[in-house]
Design a protein around this motif. Structure first.
Motif, mmCIF file in Angstrom:
data_model
loop_
_atom_site.group_PDB
_atom_site.id
_atom_site.type_symbol
_atom_site.label_atom_id
_atom_site.label_comp_id
_atom_site.label_asym_id
_atom_site.label_seq_id
_atom_site.Cartn_x
_atom_site.Cartn_y
_atom_site.Cartn_z
ATOM 1 N N GLU A 52 0.827 -1.208 0.000
ATOM 2 C CA GLU A 52 0.000 0.000 0.000
ATOM 3 C C GLU A 52 0.861 1.257 0.000
ATOM 4 O O GLU A 52 0.578 2.225 -0.711
ATOM 5 C CB GLU A 52 -0.900 0.025 1.234
ATOM 6 N N GLN A 53 1.921 1.237 0.807
ATOM 7 C CA GLN A 53 2.763 2.423 0.927
ATOM 8 C C GLN A 53 3.559 2.687 -0.344
ATOM 9 O O GLN A 53 3.752 3.845 -0.727
ATOM 10 C CB GLN A 53 3.697 2.290 2.131
ATOM 11 N N VAL A 54 4.026 1.649 -1.000
ATOM 12 C CA VAL A 54 4.739 1.840 -2.268
ATOM 13 C C VAL A 54 3.797 2.451 -3.297
ATOM 14 O O VAL A 54 4.175 3.371 -4.036
ATOM 15 C CB VAL A 54 5.337 0.503 -2.771
ATOM 16 N N THR A 55 2.570 1.972 -3.336
ATOM 17 C CA THR A 55 1.581 2.535 -4.259
ATOM 18 C C THR A 55 1.336 4.006 -3.947
ATOM 19 O O THR A 55 1.257 4.842 -4.859
ATOM 20 C CB THR A 55 0.261 1.745 -4.174
ATOM 21 N N ALA A 56 1.240 4.341 -2.660
ATOM 22 C CA ALA A 56 1.016 5.736 -2.267
ATOM 23 C C ALA A 56 2.200 6.616 -2.639
ATOM 24 O O ALA A 56 2.020 7.740 -3.121
ATOM 25 C CB ALA A 56 0.750 5.817 -0.768
ATOM 26 N N VAL A 57 3.402 6.111 -2.438
ATOM 27 C CA VAL A 57 4.602 6.890 -2.782
ATOM 28 C C VAL A 57 4.662 7.127 -4.285
ATOM 29 O O VAL A 57 4.916 8.242 -4.744
ATOM 30 C CB VAL A 57 5.881 6.171 -2.288
ATOM 31 N N ARG A 58 4.414 6.096 -5.048
ATOM 32 C CA ARG A 58 4.489 6.234 -6.506
ATOM 33 C C ARG A 58 3.405 7.153 -7.050
ATOM 34 O O ARG A 58 3.595 7.802 -8.075
ATOM 35 C CB ARG A 58 4.412 4.860 -7.159
ATOM 36 N N ALA A 59 2.270 7.233 -6.364
ATOM 37 C CA ALA A 59 1.165 8.067 -6.840
ATOM 38 C C ALA A 59 1.287 9.521 -6.390
ATOM 39 O O ALA A 59 0.557 10.377 -6.892
ATOM 40 C CB ALA A 59 -0.157 7.493 -6.346
ATOM 41 N N ASP A 60 2.198 9.814 -5.475
ATOM 42 C CA ASP A 60 2.336 11.178 -4.954
ATOM 43 C C ASP A 60 2.889 12.099 -6.038
ATOM 44 O O ASP A 60 4.015 11.935 -6.498
ATOM 45 C CB ASP A 60 3.258 11.172 -3.739
ATOM 46 N N ALA A 61 2.078 13.071 -6.428
ATOM 47 C CA ALA A 61 2.475 13.983 -7.500
ATOM 48 C C ALA A 61 3.472 15.033 -7.022
ATOM 49 O O ALA A 61 4.238 15.576 -7.826
ATOM 50 C CB ALA A 61 1.240 14.663 -8.078
ATOM 51 N N GLU A 62 3.476 15.338 -5.739
ATOM 52 C CA GLU A 62 4.350 16.388 -5.222
ATOM 53 C C GLU A 62 5.782 15.912 -4.978
ATOM 54 O O GLU A 62 6.699 16.729 -4.933
ATOM 55 C CB GLU A 62 3.768 16.943 -3.922
ATOM 56 N N ALA A 63 5.972 14.623 -4.810
ATOM 57 C CA ALA A 63 7.311 14.100 -4.529
ATOM 58 C C ALA A 63 8.128 14.045 -5.814
ATOM 59 O O ALA A 63 7.618 13.733 -6.889
ATOM 60 C CB ALA A 63 7.213 12.714 -3.915
ATOM 61 N N LEU A 66 13.692 11.532 -7.231
ATOM 62 C CA LEU A 66 14.702 11.041 -6.301
ATOM 63 C C LEU A 66 14.084 10.653 -4.958
ATOM 64 O O LEU A 66 14.434 9.616 -4.383
ATOM 65 C CB LEU A 66 15.785 12.102 -6.098
ATOM 66 N N GLU A 67 13.160 11.461 -4.468
ATOM 67 C CA GLU A 67 12.483 11.130 -3.208
ATOM 68 C C GLU A 67 11.711 9.822 -3.332
ATOM 69 O O GLU A 67 11.739 8.977 -2.437
ATOM 70 C CB GLU A 67 11.519 12.243 -2.808
ATOM 71 N N LYS A 68 11.022 9.668 -4.455
ATOM 72 C CA LYS A 68 10.259 8.435 -4.676
ATOM 73 C C LYS A 68 11.192 7.233 -4.743
ATOM 74 O O LYS A 68 10.906 6.178 -4.173
ATOM 75 C CB LYS A 68 9.451 8.526 -5.967
ATOM 76 N N ALA A 69 12.309 7.393 -5.440
ATOM 77 C CA ALA A 69 13.257 6.286 -5.577
ATOM 78 C C ALA A 69 13.818 5.878 -4.218
ATOM 79 O O ALA A 69 13.926 4.682 -3.917
ATOM 80 C CB ALA A 69 14.387 6.680 -6.521
ATOM 81 N N ARG A 70 14.160 6.859 -3.395
ATOM 82 C CA ARG A 70 14.678 6.545 -2.059
ATOM 83 C C ARG A 70 13.634 5.824 -1.215
ATOM 84 O O ARG A 70 13.931 4.837 -0.547
ATOM 85 C CB ARG A 70 15.110 7.821 -1.349
#
Length: 107
Positions: A52-63, A66-70
């Protein structure tokens, strides 16, 4: 937890003992209580939460990328450890069942 005030230490210990008597062995008076339904019990629970958290991170438009990759890299490492723990738990259960079966058949 050391307190400079004996009154604060006494209050903390009172609340600590109260939560223990209530049957909650996971929280302390200074942490927020987590309902039993939300607590992670197995490695599969951890994997589901991480998914769930990976999906949320990948869907975050503001991040940023590099932040998403980390974040995804960190979560992937945690997921791998959870998968390994799940495999070890399954192997241990199988071993216990085999030993129990062996003990029952010899007696």
């Amino acid at each position: 937890m050391p307190f400079s005030s004996p009154d604060r230490a006494r209050d903390y210990q009172r609340e600590y003992r109260r939560t223990r008597r209530a049957g909650d062995t996971c929280t302390t008076p200074r942490t927020s209580a987590i309902p039993i339904t939300f607590r992670l019990q197995t490695a599969q629970d951890v994997i589901d939460l991480l998914e769930e958290q990976v999906t949320a991170v990948r869907a975050d438009a503001e991040a940023g990328t590099l932040e998403k990759a980390r974040a995804v890299g960190f979560l992937a490492g945690v997921a791998l450890r959870a998968i390994e723990a799940g495999n070890v738990a399954a192997r241990l259960e199988a071993l216990e069942a085999a030993l129990k079966h062996r003990a029952e058949s010899t007696s």
